[in-house]
Scaffold this active site. Structure first.
Site, mmCIF file in Angstrom:
data_model
loop_
_atom_site.group_PDB
_atom_site.id
_atom_site.type_symbol
_atom_site.label_atom_id
_atom_site.label_comp_id
_atom_site.label_asym_id
_atom_site.label_seq_id
_atom_site.Cartn_x
_atom_site.Cartn_y
_atom_site.Cartn_z
ATOM 1 N N GLY A 104 0.787 -1.238 0.000
ATOM 2 C CA GLY A 104 0.000 0.000 0.000
ATOM 3 C C GLY A 104 0.810 1.275 0.000
ATOM 4 O O GLY A 104 0.341 2.321 -0.441
ATOM 5 N N CYS A 162 -5.236 -8.836 -4.531
ATOM 6 C CA CYS A 162 -4.738 -7.668 -3.813
ATOM 7 C C CYS A 162 -5.265 -6.447 -4.555
ATOM 8 O O CYS A 162 -5.108 -6.342 -5.777
ATOM 9 C CB CYS A 162 -3.217 -7.687 -3.839
ATOM 10 S SG CYS A 162 -2.454 -6.162 -3.261
ATOM 11 N N CYS A 209 -9.541 -3.711 0.440
ATOM 12 C CA CYS A 209 -8.244 -4.349 0.658
ATOM 13 C C CYS A 209 -8.560 -5.775 1.091
ATOM 14 O O CYS A 209 -9.455 -5.983 1.929
ATOM 15 C CB CYS A 209 -7.476 -3.621 1.757
ATOM 16 S SG CYS A 209 -5.985 -4.477 2.316
HETATM 17 N N1 DGL Z 1 -4.113 -6.918 0.637
HETATM 18 C C1 DGL Z 1 -3.647 -5.811 -0.095
HETATM 19 C C2 DGL Z 1 -4.715 -5.050 -0.799
HETATM 20 O O1 DGL Z 1 -5.754 -5.635 -1.069
HETATM 21 C C3 DGL Z 1 -2.505 -4.982 0.323
HETATM 22 C C4 DGL Z 1 -2.131 -4.648 1.694
HETATM 23 C C5 DGL Z 1 -0.744 -4.064 1.631
HETATM 24 O O2 DGL Z 1 0.181 -4.809 1.282
HETATM 25 O O3 DGL Z 1 -0.592 -2.849 1.871
HETATM 26 O O4 DGL Z 1 -4.549 -3.906 -1.141
#
Ligand code: DGL
Length: 271
Positions: free
Chosen positions: A44, A74, A186
């Site tokens: 992020g 993601c 997320c």
């Molecule tokens: N799970 C991830 C997303 O859907 C990212 C979280 C991260 O690595 O900051 O954005």
């Protein structure tokens, strides 16, 4: 026609497991190859070029594992790395991201004001507003970057007073005050969905909380069927999990989602 090749899935860490689990529940015969890029977590806060590079490298790796479809589990990589992945994927290989299926959900919804909470990268890209307004220009989209949440979850901090305080601080933000729907933008956030629902219950607000995992799993099924890529290999379930850096929290979370008998391997794609 049946196709026994696995489905490739990736995320920066444990978040994509929420999507992997939903795919497993809906398509229990499919084998999954999962890559958690824990060495580069969190995505992020990274520059768009870094996300492009990671997404490209991981997709190429998943192709070497003979994957028949790739799921970018993601939101940050779906926002910033999708184009790069499309460049390396053979045209016949389906690519499923986690944003398009959620945006399509707004084609037929009563929602007037949707809120999105996500990483800085996803919010900065403006992808949710653009994709939702493409299918339904009437929906107003309010976005809030919530950078502490993914790290908090990846560290195993949920269902406690710290997570309750952080969640309440973010959700009480002025920008979300008129929303009727909240998109968990997320893939880490479904892990705190109950806490988010509790927050709204306590504040007596009736908000629809959209968890993309099931919506994305449905899209994976639809795409595999349309390309004749479904398997009927009952009882295969030999999922394989890779991480770029070994973390206890990844192993623990994976066990919670998929049980004790795990094939978990550390793999440094960047050496
Ligand atoms: N799970 C991830 C997303 O859907 C990212 C979280 C991260 O690595 O900051 O954005």
């Amino acid at each position: 026609m049946i196709d026994n090749r696995p489905i490739g899935i990736f995320d920066s860490g444990i978040g994509g497991l929420t999507v992997a689990k939903a795919i497993h529940d809906l398509l229990p015969n499919e084998q999954l190859v999962y890559f958690g890029d824990t060495a580069h977590f969190p995505y992020g806060d990274k520059a768009p070029e870094s996300i492009e590079l990671y997404s490209e490298k991981i997709s190429n790796f998943l192709l070497t594992q003979n994957c028949k479809a790739i799921v970018i589990a993601c939101n940050t990589a779906s926002s910033l790395g999708r184009k790069k992945v499309l460049e390396v994927l053979p045209t016949e290989t389906p690519l499923i991201d986690v944003i398009t299926p959620v945006a399509n959900f707004f084609k037929s919804t009563k929602s007037e004001v949707a809120g999105v909470i996500a990483t800085k990268g996803t919010i900065g890209s403006g992808v949710y507003r653009k994709s939702i307004n493409k299918v339904n220009p009437k929906v107003e989209v309010q976005s809030l970057a919530t950078p502490l949440l993914a790290s908090m979850i990846e560290e195993g901090f949920f269902n406690n007073t710290i997570s309750a305080t952080v969640i309440s601080e973010y959700l009480s933000h002025e920008i979300l005050k008129d929303i009727d729907t909240l998109i968990l933008g997320c893939t880490h956030y479904p892990i705190i969905e109950t806490e988010i629902l509790n927050y709204y219950k306590q504040s007596s607000k009736s908000i629809t909380v959209l968890n993309s995992a099931k919506i994305v799993a449905e899209e994976v099924k639809r795409r595999l069927i349309s390309k004749n890529l479904i398997t009927d290999n009952k009882g295969a379930n030999n999922h394989h999990f890779f991480v770029s850096d070994f973390t206890n929290s990844f192993e623990e979370s994976t066990k919670i989602f998929f049980g004790d008998q795990l094939r978990l391997e550390k793999l440094n794609l960047w050496k």
